[in-house]
Write an enzyme that holds these catalytic residues in place. Sequence first.
Site, mmCIF file in Angstrom:
data_model
loop_
_atom_site.group_PDB
_atom_site.id
_atom_site.type_symbol
_atom_site.label_atom_id
_atom_site.label_comp_id
_atom_site.label_asym_id
_atom_site.label_seq_id
_atom_site.Cartn_x
_atom_site.Cartn_y
_atom_site.Cartn_z
ATOM 1 N N GLU A 244 -29.026 -61.515 -19.240
ATOM 2 C CA GLU A 244 -28.878 -61.324 -17.791
ATOM 3 C C GLU A 244 -30.146 -61.858 -17.145
ATOM 4 O O GLU A 244 -31.189 -61.216 -17.198
ATOM 5 C CB GLU A 244 -28.711 -59.826 -17.469
ATOM 6 C CG GLU A 244 -27.430 -59.217 -17.987
ATOM 7 C CD GLU A 244 -26.196 -59.775 -17.303
ATOM 8 O OE1 GLU A 244 -26.299 -60.328 -16.193
ATOM 9 O OE2 GLU A 244 -25.116 -59.667 -17.906
ATOM 10 N N CYS A 278 -32.503 -59.524 -8.618
ATOM 11 C CA CYS A 278 -31.908 -60.713 -9.252
ATOM 12 C C CYS A 278 -30.735 -61.236 -8.432
ATOM 13 O O CYS A 278 -30.552 -62.441 -8.296
ATOM 14 C CB CYS A 278 -31.474 -60.405 -10.677
ATOM 15 S SG CYS A 278 -30.318 -59.033 -10.780
HETATM 16 P P1 NAD Z 1 -39.557 -61.587 -17.970
HETATM 17 O O1 NAD Z 1 -38.651 -62.601 -18.553
HETATM 18 O O2 NAD Z 1 -40.971 -61.955 -17.719
HETATM 19 O O3 NAD Z 1 -39.639 -60.291 -18.883
HETATM 20 C C1 NAD Z 1 -38.495 -59.536 -19.205
HETATM 21 C C2 NAD Z 1 -38.752 -58.762 -20.479
HETATM 22 O O4 NAD Z 1 -38.860 -59.678 -21.564
HETATM 23 C C3 NAD Z 1 -40.035 -57.943 -20.475
HETATM 24 O O5 NAD Z 1 -39.768 -56.706 -21.091
HETATM 25 C C4 NAD Z 1 -40.987 -58.784 -21.318
HETATM 26 O O6 NAD Z 1 -41.992 -58.044 -21.944
HETATM 27 C C5 NAD Z 1 -40.015 -59.364 -22.337
HETATM 28 N N1 NAD Z 1 -40.457 -60.600 -22.995
HETATM 29 C C6 NAD Z 1 -41.319 -61.533 -22.535
HETATM 30 N N2 NAD Z 1 -41.433 -62.545 -23.433
HETATM 31 C C7 NAD Z 1 -40.633 -62.235 -24.477
HETATM 32 C C8 NAD Z 1 -40.285 -62.893 -25.694
HETATM 33 N N3 NAD Z 1 -40.801 -64.075 -26.025
HETATM 34 N N4 NAD Z 1 -39.395 -62.294 -26.514
HETATM 35 C C9 NAD Z 1 -38.837 -61.116 -26.185
HETATM 36 N N5 NAD Z 1 -39.115 -60.436 -25.052
HETATM 37 C C10 NAD Z 1 -40.002 -60.998 -24.205
HETATM 38 O O7 NAD Z 1 -38.824 -61.094 -16.653
HETATM 39 P P2 NAD Z 1 -39.335 -60.058 -15.570
HETATM 40 O O8 NAD Z 1 -40.391 -60.710 -14.753
HETATM 41 O O9 NAD Z 1 -39.631 -58.747 -16.195
HETATM 42 O O10 NAD Z 1 -38.019 -59.841 -14.690
HETATM 43 C C11 NAD Z 1 -37.713 -60.612 -13.579
HETATM 44 C C12 NAD Z 1 -36.566 -61.537 -13.894
HETATM 45 O O11 NAD Z 1 -35.454 -60.759 -14.312
HETATM 46 C C13 NAD Z 1 -36.078 -62.299 -12.694
HETATM 47 O O12 NAD Z 1 -35.798 -63.627 -13.065
HETATM 48 C C14 NAD Z 1 -34.816 -61.572 -12.306
HETATM 49 O O13 NAD Z 1 -33.901 -62.346 -11.580
HETATM 50 C C15 NAD Z 1 -34.301 -61.179 -13.639
HETATM 51 N N6 NAD Z 1 -33.343 -60.076 -13.530
HETATM 52 C C16 NAD Z 1 -32.037 -60.314 -13.820
HETATM 53 C C17 NAD Z 1 -31.105 -59.298 -13.699
HETATM 54 C C18 NAD Z 1 -29.656 -59.524 -14.028
HETATM 55 O O14 NAD Z 1 -28.953 -58.546 -14.252
HETATM 56 N N7 NAD Z 1 -29.161 -60.746 -14.065
HETATM 57 C C19 NAD Z 1 -31.524 -58.031 -13.284
HETATM 58 C C20 NAD Z 1 -32.855 -57.824 -13.006
HETATM 59 C C21 NAD Z 1 -33.766 -58.861 -13.144
#
Ligand code: NAD
Length: 501
Positions: A244, A278
Amino acid sequence: MTTTDTASDKTSVLTSVDPATGATLATYPIADEDAVRAAVAKARAAAPTWEELGFDGRRKALLRWSSQLVARADEFTELIHAENGKPLDDAFLELMLALEHIAWAAKHAKKVLAPKKIFPGPLMSNFTARLEQRPLGVIGVIGPWNYPVYTPNGSIAYALAAGNTVVFKPSEFSTGIGNFLTEAFRKANPQLPEGVFLAVNGYGATGAALVQAGVDKVAFTGSPGTGKKIMAAAAQNLTPVLLECGGKDAVVIAADADIKAAADAVAWGGTSNSGQTCAGVERVYVHRSVKDEFVAELRRILENVQPGSGKDAAYGPMTMPSQVDIVRRHIEDALKNGGEAVLGGLDSVKAPFIEPVILVDTDESSAAVQEETFGPTITVRTVDSIDEAIELANNSTYGLASAVYSRKQGLEIARRLRVGATSVNSVLGFAAIPGLPFGGSNDSGIGRIHGEQGLREFVRPHAIAVQNFAIPGMALMSYRRTESTMKLLRRLVPVLHGRNK
Ligand code: NAD
């Protein structure tokens, strides 16, 4: 906006801070690879007990968890306000929506996933066919910080209801909130093994370790960049993924729209939660005949909307400091590319707060229109027809959600938008209806949370064919098959399949 590979990954302690003040709230030991593997082993050991509870037992356990969260709602929403920055009412609304989903998943899992008899067809009428849905095992859930309860819960509650155990890696920006969820589950269900629902804390490296720790599926919510890394890592073991990711959601406003209602919804959808949603409003395509009225009304509303650190502010600070630079770059880029700031501008960026910004008729190729901004800025583009609005709305690498404002053609326009969800005459309506699936395509991700599809993401279909008796002379799957059987089949097949006109 990925958060892996930061200097913080190299420390052994994670410090949770209040994004408005920078004050330390708590510290947590970071789970390294061994700790993550140990958590997955615990979850694996707990899986048979959780599965054996059956749908009814799991329903009770999930609803007890809900009641525990309700009983501690004041404490929990204070924590969400402190760690994430959102106002108290927004924290409460987020919790309320998560509770709706827990209830839906708990109460519908049996109906959606119960074993079903399947008609075996005339050629196999001596068989009984069954379709049974088995839990996958242990699900690794990796969450973001922007809706730290509602969003990961879209995977957690559904995975648990389907009979899986869950290891949850909350975002490093919402570790306390994530641990509150697991602790509340444990308090509500002390009789269950601890491994049913566990948290592992840390930065991207901890998430990466979870992907490699032998889980049966990874359910990730976050940025597309991280989603791609996770999918590549998961591919090594063919671990399935549910992704997501982000969005660049558009609102189409037709000439026959209720302009006051549209402006009200766009104002809130674009700036609430500091625009860190998002499926929030990022782009608007408005028909020329109503554009001036719309922009004037939007401006009138947002002039009176201010961020702040108070518990009752309209919206809070930017949760993640690095996001401020992205928002600033997008405003700069919009202004360079023909955009007119009719409200705010570069001066609106007062980190950690950003005041609302409206950018009108920015070139469509600019970063402000093409990339996810994740801040309280809205681009508004004038269009001469609905066809043009739809073409521009669909011209995106994202495909998460959208909205349409039209008195007469709402549904018709909605059907032409290439996204996973659309609200007609509202924004984000779909997100509050638990039976509707949520998710996107392209850079917005793969798979669906919520609703029936959200439950099916966490099971493996098991097809069972039971031969009840042998039909004399009809041994099809045997070397005993005879000439006369084949003759019969050659006569039967044209009757069954050869008469279609
Ligand atoms: P992010 O991708 O920076 O981090 C998300 C999670 O992934 C965190 O827990 C982080 O620690 C982890 N992570 C980072 N690198 C990783 C790796 N290499 N392997 C595994 N895990 C890893 O995102 P964010 O800044 O926390 O969230 C914002 C983003 O989320 C925005 O793009 C937003 O649109 C999206 N979002 C989407 C939805 C949806 O349902 N489509 C909902 C909420 C947020």
